[in-house]
Design a protein around this motif. Structure first.
Motif, PDB file in Angstrom:
ATOM      1  N   VAL A  56      50.635  67.791  76.891  1.00 32.35           N
ATOM      2  CA  VAL A  56      50.448  67.017  75.842  1.00 32.35           C
ATOM      3  C   VAL A  56      49.000  67.221  75.160  1.00 32.35           C
ATOM      4  O   VAL A  56      47.837  67.321  75.789  1.00 32.35           O
TER       5      VAL A  56
ATOM      6  N   ARG B 210      50.435  59.863  71.309  1.00 30.30           N
ATOM      7  CA  ARG B 210      51.082  59.355  72.392  1.00 30.30           C
ATOM      8  C   ARG B 210      52.654  59.347  72.415  1.00 30.30           C
ATOM      9  O   ARG B 210      53.115  59.429  71.320  1.00 30.30           O
ATOM     10  N   GLY B 211      53.198  59.660  73.400  1.00 26.44           N
ATOM     11  CA  GLY B 211      54.781  60.071  73.649  1.00 26.44           C
ATOM     12  C   GLY B 211      55.175  59.619  74.817  1.00 26.44           C
ATOM     13  O   GLY B 211      54.752  59.158  75.762  1.00 26.44           O
TER      14      GLY B 211
ATOM     15  N   ARG C   3      49.939  60.793  77.368  1.00 30.39           N
ATOM     16  CA  ARG C   3      48.548  60.931  76.565  1.00 30.39           C
ATOM     17  C   ARG C   3      48.115  62.344  76.473  1.00 30.39           C
ATOM     18  O   ARG C   3      48.457  63.418  77.486  1.00 30.39           O
TER      19      ARG C   3
ATOM     20  N   ALA D 131      57.773  60.824  70.389  1.00 29.84           N
ATOM     21  CA  ALA D 131      56.571  60.260  70.085  1.00 29.84           C
ATOM     22  C   ALA D 131      56.721  58.570  70.392  1.00 29.84           C
ATOM     23  O   ALA D 131      58.189  58.199  70.163  1.00 29.84           O
TER      24      ALA D 131
ATOM     25  N   PHE E 124      52.902  62.639  68.219  1.00 24.78           N
ATOM     26  CA  PHE E 124      52.861  63.074  69.473  1.00 24.78           C
ATOM     27  C   PHE E 124      52.882  64.667  69.464  1.00 24.78           C
ATOM     28  O   PHE E 124      54.020  65.003  68.767  1.00 24.78           O
TER      29      PHE E 124
ATOM     30  N   HIS F 211      52.740  68.136  71.692  1.00 25.04           N
ATOM     31  CA  HIS F 211      52.596  68.884  72.958  1.00 25.04           C
ATOM     32  C   HIS F 211      53.026  70.573  72.748  1.00 25.04           C
ATOM     33  O   HIS F 211      53.897  70.758  71.962  1.00 25.04           O
TER      34      HIS F 211
END
Length: 136
Positions: free
Chosen positions: A65, A69-70, A83, A100, A106, A108
């Protein structure tokens, strides 16, 4: 839908995630494509509320990540809130989804080893009920 110039779509090589595999809008930039290591790396950004379908990877996957936030959820397990700085190691064949939260982008890195075996076995979409349950 409007697209401000600072969204991932404006980056060279960034493509919208296919609607048959994503609910909502996600952007994928392949950082490392086919190569002698048989491993690819993609930078994936989910807009708030977006997620991918349930799926599995024949050779597994690593998620790192980088922003926002996901959630990550394996089938039959509770969802995990992710996070920046979190990493997930997904074993081969484990059915899961990621995406997400409802109120955050989100992003990554998706590291896919052994792509010669295939990249993903896509399954059904994550239902709204399953997604809402991740928020609890």
């Amino acid at each position: 839908m409007s697209n401000p110039t600072n969204t991932p779509q404006s980056l060279a090589g960034t493509k919208r995630g296919p609607a048959e595999y994503f609910t909502g809008t996600a952007w994928v930039t392949m950082l490392v494509g086919a190569n002698p290591t048989d491993c690819t790396v993609g930078d994936v950004t989910f807009e708030p509320g977006a997620r991918n379908n349930w799926h599995a990877h024949p050779a597994g996957q690593l998620l790192v990540v980088t922003a926002g936030r996901g959630y990550y959820q394996e089938q039959g397990q509770p969802a995990r809130l992710l996070r920046p700085g979190d990493a997930v190691s997904i074993a081969p064949g484990v059915v899961h989804w990621h995406g997400a939260t409802a109120d955050s982008l989100f992003t990554h890195l998706a590291v896919n080893p052994g792509v010669g075996q295939g990249v993903a076995d896509w399954r059904q979409p994550v239902t709204d009920e399953e997604y809402r349950a991740a928020h609890q």
